[in-house]
Design a protein around this motif. Structure first.
Motif, short mmCIF file in Angstrom:
data_model
loop_
_atom_site.label_atom_id
_atom_site.label_comp_id
_atom_site.label_asym_id
_atom_site.label_seq_id
_atom_site.Cartn_x
_atom_site.Cartn_y
_atom_site.Cartn_z
N THR A 125 68.79 93.85 -30.28
CA THR A 125 69.91 93.18 -29.60
C THR A 125 69.48 91.84 -29.00
OG1 THR A 125 69.45 94.44 -27.57
CG2 THR A 125 71.11 95.33 -29.08
N ARG A 126 68.18 91.53 -29.02
CA ARG A 126 67.72 90.22 -28.55
C ARG A 126 67.90 89.13 -29.61
NH1 ARG A 126 62.04 91.50 -25.29
NH2 ARG A 126 62.74 93.42 -24.28
N THR A 127 68.19 89.53 -30.84
CA THR A 127 68.37 88.54 -31.90
C THR A 127 69.76 87.92 -31.81
OG1 THR A 127 69.22 90.15 -33.50
CG2 THR A 127 66.83 89.84 -33.40
N ASN A 128 69.91 86.76 -32.43
CA ASN A 128 71.20 86.08 -32.41
C ASN A 128 72.31 86.96 -32.97
OD1 ASN A 128 70.22 83.71 -31.29
ND2 ASN A 128 69.92 82.70 -33.26
N THR A 129 72.06 87.58 -34.12
CA THR A 129 73.11 88.33 -34.81
C THR A 129 73.53 89.56 -34.04
OG1 THR A 129 72.27 87.55 -36.94
CG2 THR A 129 73.80 89.40 -36.97
N LEU A 130 72.57 90.40 -33.66
CA LEU A 130 72.91 91.64 -32.97
C LEU A 130 73.40 91.38 -31.56
CD1 LEU A 130 72.77 94.41 -34.38
CD2 LEU A 130 71.39 92.67 -35.49
N GLY A 131 72.92 90.30 -30.93
CA GLY A 131 73.46 89.92 -29.63
C GLY A 131 74.91 89.52 -29.74
N ALA A 132 75.24 88.77 -30.79
CA ALA A 132 76.64 88.38 -31.00
C ALA A 132 77.51 89.58 -31.30
CB ALA A 132 76.72 87.36 -32.15
N VAL A 133 76.98 90.55 -32.05
CA VAL A 133 77.74 91.78 -32.33
C VAL A 133 78.11 92.49 -31.04
CG1 VAL A 133 77.52 94.12 -33.25
CG2 VAL A 133 76.91 92.17 -34.67
N LEU A 134 77.17 92.60 -30.10
CA LEU A 134 77.46 93.27 -28.83
C LEU A 134 78.56 92.57 -28.07
CD1 LEU A 134 74.16 94.55 -27.18
CD2 LEU A 134 75.86 95.80 -28.50
N ARG A 135 78.54 91.25 -28.05
CA ARG A 135 79.59 90.52 -27.34
C ARG A 135 80.95 90.68 -28.01
NH1 ARG A 135 75.07 87.22 -26.56
NH2 ARG A 135 75.49 86.09 -28.49
N VAL A 136 80.96 90.70 -29.36
CA VAL A 136 82.21 90.92 -30.08
C VAL A 136 82.74 92.32 -29.81
CG1 VAL A 136 83.20 91.20 -32.39
CG2 VAL A 136 81.86 89.17 -31.84
N ARG A 137 81.87 93.32 -29.82
CA ARG A 137 82.30 94.69 -29.49
C ARG A 137 82.93 94.73 -28.10
NH1 ARG A 137 80.17 99.39 -32.32
NH2 ARG A 137 80.64 100.52 -30.39
N ASN A 138 82.29 94.07 -27.17
CA ASN A 138 82.80 94.06 -25.80
C ASN A 138 84.17 93.39 -25.73
OD1 ASN A 138 82.34 94.23 -22.75
ND2 ASN A 138 82.65 92.04 -23.03
N ALA A 139 84.29 92.23 -26.40
CA ALA A 139 85.57 91.51 -26.39
C ALA A 139 86.67 92.31 -27.07
CB ALA A 139 85.41 90.15 -27.06
#
Length: 462
Positions: A125-139
């Motif tokens: 989750t520290r990577t750009n892609t998986l970090g962005a996935v977490l934010r999209v899931r949250n949104a």
């Protein structure tokens, strides 16, 4: 001095204040007399640059020794940045190392394959892609709750442990405290679940729908949003053993109302994510799938087409396409069929209704032709089915017939039948696989990469 997150810093109108920031070093560039540290705290896609010069206490070897992955606390002045592509940067007055990184830190400044990152579930989750996935899931989660709450729906916390198979497929995980090596047996030799924790055989839920029907028949409009489980041995890019489902249920609602809500709902989720995560979505469009933004905007703007299952079969047969799976009336549509309808024949999302009763669940309302049920599937380009639902069978006699045909015990579902005896009304609902919609929004090829800790056959790591 104010401690602040990166997202809030980047959203400011002007610079000019002393700030304190905590996060992880994404990149570190050290030149003679000055270091440039990009710090991320996960709050936004972009990090913020911290400029630390050699006059700072502990600069060498401390600050000069910082590298990717170190956690730090930085203080300094927020100033306008002369660098291209960034509004602000922090001119540090102090940089403190909070947590160092060993030499074998696996996430370096290079592209890692998603297969490799799945072996690093504690770090990916520290990577750009998986970090962005977490934010999209949250949104997306926020948009889902807002959609239903604004319409007066109640959020129902449906049970995870259940004795009911909502889908009738039997692909469920058993929950038991019995000795697996030597369980008690009945005289017939079967496992005796009477001595189990709940006094009967119980499983992890595949759906919160049946419980949502209970609540809808007292509170009209409800929705569940939680984890569900499927013991299906599918090693594909579209299946998980543990996934999240969104399941609204509406009393005094028939199929048309269900379809209308599903269309509004899907558009609202996509719109909410585009509004809340523009940088993340731009990243997915640039690095993962360059059609993501165009596809999402098309789904938001285009009215959904509606056809019946029978019409869909006729379209597929007339297409002349050599599908991998043959098409005939009475056989469920496959992903290739669904995508053909949404992407090529119709060119926008399509809702297919009135499926054969034999291929749908026992609880779906049987039409007067006695061959079809008031089922609905929402098909979108690139994915196929993204929402599935139906009007529920509220007539007790027909529901009993359907249960018998499905081989289900009337006694086991006594409470579900009671709902048809005590103030029954037409009602309807649908289910959205949350990971499926996140996969659709981000363009990610494998569903295992849109959930933080994927559970799949043979793997329950992290």
């Amino acid at each position: 001095m104010t401690k602040i997150r990166v997202k809030a810093l980047l959203a400011r109108e002007t610079a000019g204040e002393e700030v304190s920031l905590e996060g992880w070093v994404r990149t570190a560039r050290h030149s003679k007399g000055v270091s440039f540290l990009e710090i991320s705290d996960g709050s936004s896609f972009a990090g913020i640059q911290v400029v630390a010069d050699a006059t700072l206490d502990g600069y060498d070897p401390g600050i000069r020794g910082l590298r990717t992955g170190c956690s730090v606390r930085a203080k300094g002045q927020l100033v306008d940045s002369p660098g291209k592509g960034q509004r602000f940067e922090i001119h540090a007055t102090d940089v403190e190392l909070v947590g160092a990184v060993d030499d074998d830190y696996p996430l370096q400044k290079k592209r890692h394959t998603f297969e490799f990152l799945r072996t690093q579930g504690h770090l990916r989750t520290r990577t750009n892609t998986l970090g962005a996935v977490l934010r999209v899931r949250n949104a997306a989660s926020q948009a889902i709750h807002e959609f239903f709450q604004e319409r007066g729906f109640l959020w129902l916390h449906s049970p995870i442990i259940t004795a009911s198979d909502a889908e009738g497929a039997g692909e469920m995980f058993r929950v038991s405290t019995l000795d697996a090596a030597a369980p008690p047996r009945t005289e017939a030799g079967d496992v005796d679940f009477a001595g189990d924790f709940f006094g009967r055989e119980t499983m992890l839920t595949v759906s919160g729908q049946l419980e949502a029907e209970i609540a809808a028949l007292s509170h009209t409009n409800v929705y569940s949003f939680g984890p569900t489980f499927r013991a299906e041995n599918s090693n594909t890019s579209r299946h998980l053993a543990e996934f999240w489902m969104v399941e609204p249920e509406m009393a005094f609602c028939e199929l048309d109302g269900n379809v209308e809500l599903a269309e509004s709902f899907l558009k609202a989720i996509l719109r909410g994510v585009l509004e809340r995560c523009p940088d993340d979505m731009e990243f997915f469009n640039q690095r993962i799938d360059d059609t993501v933004l165009a596809t999402l905007n098309h789904v938001i703007d285009a009215p959904f087409e509606r056809i019946t299952y029978t019409e869909a079969v006729e379209i597929l047969l007339a297409s002349g396409r050599d599908f991998e799976f043959s098409v005939k009336w009475g056989v469920d549509l496959q992903s290739e069929h669904e995508r053909f309808l949404a992407e090529e024949h119709i060119g926008r999302p399509v809702v297919v209704t009135d499926y054969p009763a034999a291929i749908k669940a026992f609880y779906m309302y049987r039409n007067d032709d006695e061959r079809t049920v008031r089922a609905m599937d929402v098909l979108v380009p690139k994915v196929g089915e993204i929402i599935g639902g139906s009007q529920r069978e509220h007539r007790e006699d027909i529901l009993r017939d359907r249960m018998t045909d499905a081989g289900l015990s009337h006694d086991a579902y006594w409470w579900y039948l009671d709902l048809r005896r005590y103030g029954s009304v037409p009602h309807a609902g649908f289910g959205l696989g949350f990971e499926r919609v996140v996969q659709f929004m981000t363009g990610m090829a494998n569903i295992r990469d849109v959930i933080p800790f994927p559970r799949v056959p043979g793997n329950a790591e992290f």
